[in-house]
Design a protein around this motif. Structure first.
Motif, mmCIF file in Angstrom:
data_model
loop_
_atom_site.group_PDB
_atom_site.id
_atom_site.type_symbol
_atom_site.label_atom_id
_atom_site.label_comp_id
_atom_site.label_asym_id
_atom_site.label_seq_id
_atom_site.Cartn_x
_atom_site.Cartn_y
_atom_site.Cartn_z
ATOM 1 N N SER A 60 -2.330 66.697 73.525
ATOM 2 C CA SER A 60 -1.194 67.619 73.235
ATOM 3 C C SER A 60 -0.313 66.872 72.011
ATOM 4 O O SER A 60 0.126 67.579 71.248
ATOM 5 N N GLU A 61 0.186 65.630 72.247
ATOM 6 C CA GLU A 61 0.904 64.947 71.120
ATOM 7 C C GLU A 61 -0.054 64.906 69.915
ATOM 8 O O GLU A 61 0.651 64.747 68.707
ATOM 9 N N THR A 62 -1.311 64.921 69.839
ATOM 10 C CA THR A 62 -2.144 64.845 68.783
ATOM 11 C C THR A 62 -2.218 66.039 68.040
ATOM 12 O O THR A 62 -2.124 66.335 66.888
ATOM 13 N N LEU A 63 -2.573 67.106 68.988
ATOM 14 C CA LEU A 63 -2.682 68.636 68.466
ATOM 15 C C LEU A 63 -1.265 69.314 67.976
ATOM 16 O O LEU A 63 -1.106 70.253 67.177
ATOM 17 N N ALA A 64 -0.267 68.851 68.643
ATOM 18 C CA ALA A 64 1.081 69.802 68.538
ATOM 19 C C ALA A 64 2.295 68.947 68.793
ATOM 20 O O ALA A 64 3.008 68.758 69.835
ATOM 21 N N PRO A 65 2.304 67.569 67.751
ATOM 22 C CA PRO A 65 3.379 66.576 68.242
ATOM 23 C C PRO A 65 4.716 67.371 68.084
ATOM 24 O O PRO A 65 5.627 66.664 68.626
ATOM 25 N N GLU A 66 4.942 68.620 67.448
ATOM 26 C CA GLU A 66 6.325 68.952 67.360
ATOM 27 C C GLU A 66 6.697 69.701 68.553
ATOM 28 O O GLU A 66 7.866 70.157 68.902
ATOM 29 N N LEU A 67 5.683 70.006 69.438
ATOM 30 C CA LEU A 67 5.907 70.867 70.843
ATOM 31 C C LEU A 67 6.394 70.004 71.884
ATOM 32 O O LEU A 67 5.746 68.937 72.140
ATOM 33 N N PRO A 68 6.967 70.430 72.725
ATOM 34 C CA PRO A 68 7.147 69.551 74.351
ATOM 35 C C PRO A 68 5.823 69.895 74.899
ATOM 36 O O PRO A 68 4.834 70.722 74.389
#
Length: 180
Positions: A60-68
């Motif tokens: 999740s942090e890799t693919l969408a770092p800007e999202l919770p």
């Protein structure tokens, strides 16, 4: 009688690694190793749930770092289905999903969810035409399944699909799944 330790099977990790795609660089590999899975080695026959949660967080942090985490996990869930579709078996399965249509695809998905773990329970209840309540438990990161179910609906040809978490009770999540 003791409850068995919740385990996640290697096919779930294969899907997660495919979801990462070209983002599975050396840094990501190192982070995944830190949480207990070696993407460059042979996958274990099963992993504790904590390892899956750690790997899901890294993805999740890799693919969408800007999202919770919940929203990023939905991105991972969508990419999970897309990545699975890039395999020979996955491609054939996703082709058959379109023939099944959304109703039968959802009925099979509840069964398929149980093949990736030894603990996940899912029940599907029709609410109306093109609308279902899907209850899953235990669920720690509900967003992952939002993305997974949405991508499955899209693959089945469901027009204007929608998936929302409508209720959380501890580790139980109830999803409203609709299209049309």
């Amino acid at each position: 009688m003791d409850t068995p330790e919740p385990l996640v099977f290697p096919q779930s990790f294969e899907g997660l690694l495919r979801a990462l795609g070209d983002q599975l660089d050396d840094r990501c590999v190192g982070r995944l190793k830190q949480v207990g899975v070696d993407p460059k080695g042979r996958l274990a026959p099963a992993y504790p749930l904590e390892v899956w949660l750690g790997a899901l967080k890294v993805a999740s942090e890799t693919l969408a770092p800007e999202l919770p985490l919940e929203e990023g996990a939905a991105v991972v869930g969508r990419r999970f289905v897309e990545g699975f579709g890039s395999t020979l078996i996955g491609s054939a399965l996703l082709s058959s999903v379109r023939l099944l249509g959304p109703d039968r695809m959802l009925a099979r998905m509840t069964r398929n969810l149980r093949t990736g773990t030894n603990y996940l329970q899912a029940t599907l209840e029709p609410v109306g035409p093109g609308r279902y309540a899907l209850t899953c438990q235990p669920v720690v990161v509900a967003g992952f399944y939002v993305g997974l179910f949405l991508a499955g609906l899209e693959a089945s040809g469901a027009p204007r699909p929608s998936v929302q978490v409508v209720r959380r009770e501890g580790e139980k999540a109830v999803y409203d799944i609709a299209w049309g």
